[in-house]
Scaffold this motif. Structure first.
Motif, PDB file in Angstrom:
ATOM      1  N   ASP A 180     -17.110 -15.890   6.455  1.00 28.08           N
ATOM      2  CA  ASP A 180     -16.675 -16.262   5.103  1.00 28.08           C
ATOM      3  C   ASP A 180     -16.374 -15.018   4.260  1.00 28.08           C
ATOM      4  O   ASP A 180     -15.389 -14.991   3.518  1.00 28.08           O
ATOM      5  N   SER A 181     -17.200 -13.982   4.387  1.00 25.20           N
ATOM      6  CA  SER A 181     -16.968 -12.732   3.649  1.00 25.20           C
ATOM      7  C   SER A 181     -15.684 -12.064   4.112  1.00 25.20           C
ATOM      8  O   SER A 181     -14.895 -11.568   3.300  1.00 25.20           O
ATOM      9  N   PHE A 182     -15.467 -12.050   5.416  1.00 28.68           N
ATOM     10  CA  PHE A 182     -14.248 -11.460   5.962  1.00 28.68           C
ATOM     11  C   PHE A 182     -13.020 -12.222   5.463  1.00 28.68           C
ATOM     12  O   PHE A 182     -12.023 -11.614   5.063  1.00 28.68           O
ATOM     13  N   THR A 183     -13.103 -13.537   5.471  1.00 25.20           N
ATOM     14  CA  THR A 183     -11.988 -14.369   5.004  1.00 25.20           C
ATOM     15  C   THR A 183     -11.686 -14.095   3.538  1.00 25.20           C
ATOM     16  O   THR A 183     -10.516 -13.924   3.153  1.00 25.20           O
ATOM     17  N   SER A 184     -12.721 -14.009   2.713  1.00 24.80           N
ATOM     18  CA  SER A 184     -12.532 -13.715   1.290  1.00 24.80           C
ATOM     19  C   SER A 184     -11.884 -12.350   1.087  1.00 24.80           C
ATOM     20  O   SER A 184     -10.980 -12.197   0.256  1.00 24.80           O
ATOM     21  N   ALA A 185     -12.341 -11.373   1.854  1.00 21.64           N
ATOM     22  CA  ALA A 185     -11.774 -10.024   1.739  1.00 21.64           C
ATOM     23  C   ALA A 185     -10.303 -10.009   2.159  1.00 21.64           C
ATOM     24  O   ALA A 185      -9.460  -9.412   1.488  1.00 21.64           O
ATOM     25  N   ALA A 186      -9.974 -10.691   3.242  1.00 24.88           N
ATOM     26  CA  ALA A 186      -8.587 -10.742   3.710  1.00 24.88           C
ATOM     27  C   ALA A 186      -7.694 -11.437   2.692  1.00 24.88           C
ATOM     28  O   ALA A 186      -6.555 -11.005   2.438  1.00 24.88           O
TER      29      ALA A 186
ATOM     30  N   SER B  82      -3.606 -11.119  -1.550  1.00 22.15           N
ATOM     31  CA  SER B  82      -3.208 -11.395  -2.923  1.00 22.15           C
ATOM     32  C   SER B  82      -2.697 -10.137  -3.620  1.00 22.15           C
ATOM     33  O   SER B  82      -1.661 -10.161  -4.300  1.00 22.15           O
ATOM     34  N   LEU B  83      -3.410  -9.043  -3.455  1.00 24.99           N
ATOM     35  CA  LEU B  83      -2.976  -7.771  -4.050  1.00 24.99           C
ATOM     36  C   LEU B  83      -1.645  -7.321  -3.452  1.00 24.99           C
ATOM     37  O   LEU B  83      -0.745  -6.871  -4.159  1.00 24.99           O
ATOM     38  N   TYR B  84      -1.514  -7.457  -2.152  1.00 23.69           N
ATOM     39  CA  TYR B  84      -0.286  -7.038  -1.468  1.00 23.69           C
ATOM     40  C   TYR B  84       0.912  -7.864  -1.924  1.00 23.69           C
ATOM     41  O   TYR B  84       2.019  -7.344  -2.086  1.00 23.69           O
ATOM     42  N   SER B  85       0.688  -9.144  -2.141  1.00 24.24           N
ATOM     43  CA  SER B  85       1.795 -10.038  -2.506  1.00 24.24           C
ATOM     44  C   SER B  85       2.374  -9.714  -3.882  1.00 24.24           C
ATOM     45  O   SER B  85       3.474 -10.157  -4.211  1.00 24.24           O
ATOM     46  N   GLN B  86       1.667  -8.915  -4.669  1.00 23.81           N
ATOM     47  CA  GLN B  86       2.174  -8.522  -5.982  1.00 23.81           C
ATOM     48  C   GLN B  86       3.361  -7.555  -5.869  1.00 23.81           C
ATOM     49  O   GLN B  86       4.117  -7.405  -6.817  1.00 23.81           O
ATOM     50  N   GLY B  87       3.498  -6.935  -4.712  1.00 24.87           N
ATOM     51  CA  GLY B  87       4.661  -6.095  -4.457  1.00 24.87           C
ATOM     52  C   GLY B  87       4.469  -4.629  -4.808  1.00 24.87           C
ATOM     53  O   GLY B  87       3.565  -4.251  -5.557  1.00 24.87           O
ATOM     54  N   VAL B  88       5.353  -3.826  -4.244  1.00 25.69           N
ATOM     55  CA  VAL B  88       5.325  -2.377  -4.453  1.00 25.69           C
ATOM     56  C   VAL B  88       5.460  -2.068  -5.944  1.00 25.69           C
ATOM     57  O   VAL B  88       6.287  -2.651  -6.634  1.00 25.69           O
TER      58      VAL B  88
ATOM     59  N   LEU C 242      -4.565  -1.297  -3.782  1.00 25.88           N
ATOM     60  CA  LEU C 242      -4.661  -1.188  -2.318  1.00 25.88           C
ATOM     61  C   LEU C 242      -4.450   0.237  -1.868  1.00 25.88           C
ATOM     62  O   LEU C 242      -5.157   0.729  -0.978  1.00 25.88           O
ATOM     63  N   GLU C 243      -3.463   0.923  -2.443  1.00 27.83           N
ATOM     64  CA  GLU C 243      -3.218   2.318  -2.092  1.00 27.83           C
ATOM     65  C   GLU C 243      -4.440   3.176  -2.376  1.00 27.83           C
ATOM     66  O   GLU C 243      -4.789   4.066  -1.581  1.00 27.83           O
ATOM     67  N   THR C 244      -5.109   2.912  -3.485  1.00 25.43           N
ATOM     68  CA  THR C 244      -6.329   3.667  -3.831  1.00 25.43           C
ATOM     69  C   THR C 244      -7.471   3.300  -2.892  1.00 25.43           C
ATOM     70  O   THR C 244      -8.124   4.182  -2.326  1.00 25.43           O
ATOM     71  N   ASP C 245      -7.720   2.011  -2.733  1.00 22.09           N
ATOM     72  CA  ASP C 245      -8.860   1.561  -1.921  1.00 22.09           C
ATOM     73  C   ASP C 245      -8.754   1.985  -0.466  1.00 22.09           C
ATOM     74  O   ASP C 245      -9.765   2.308   0.168  1.00 22.09           O
TER      75      ASP C 245
END
Length: 112
Positions: free
Chosen positions: A79-85, A90-96, A104-107
């Protein structure tokens, strides 16, 4: 063409040495494909449980991973892995250029 194996053998003065590639699961694919593509560089290949035919969206593989995670770490881990993925997606879908993408680039300390 990749000359690194030939170069290493030359540098180590082991030109007559045999080269065997090996791997398990997806690295088993790489071992088998290397032998097929570069037969002059590899004398053999050991591919343990490597699915040799690539398959996109291989959900059956994820079922095996899920079952292993539940067995070794419990459903809470899954469940934790699923939430993290989902959070990363979600962050990636916001676009470049978006705040999410920059996060994401920072993390993940990505590079261009």
């Amino acid at each position: 063409m990749n000359k690194s194996i030939e170069l290493v053998k030359q540098l180590k003065n082991t030109e007559s040495s045999k080269v065997i590639t090996f791997g398990g699961s997806y690295t088993g694919n790489l071992a088998a494909w290397f032998k097929a593509i570069y037969p002059h560089l590899s004398d053999g290949s050991i591919s343990s449980s490597g699915p040799l035919v690539a398959e996109t969206n291989f959900s059956a593989y994820m079922d095996v991973v899920n079952d292993a995670m539940v067995y070794y770490s419990g459903q809470e881990c899954v469940d934790s892995f699923t939430s993290a993925a989902e959070a990363v997606a979600s962050l990636y879908s916001q676009g470049v250029g978006s705040a999410g993408y920059q996060q994401l680039e920072t993390d993940f300390a990505t590079c261009e």
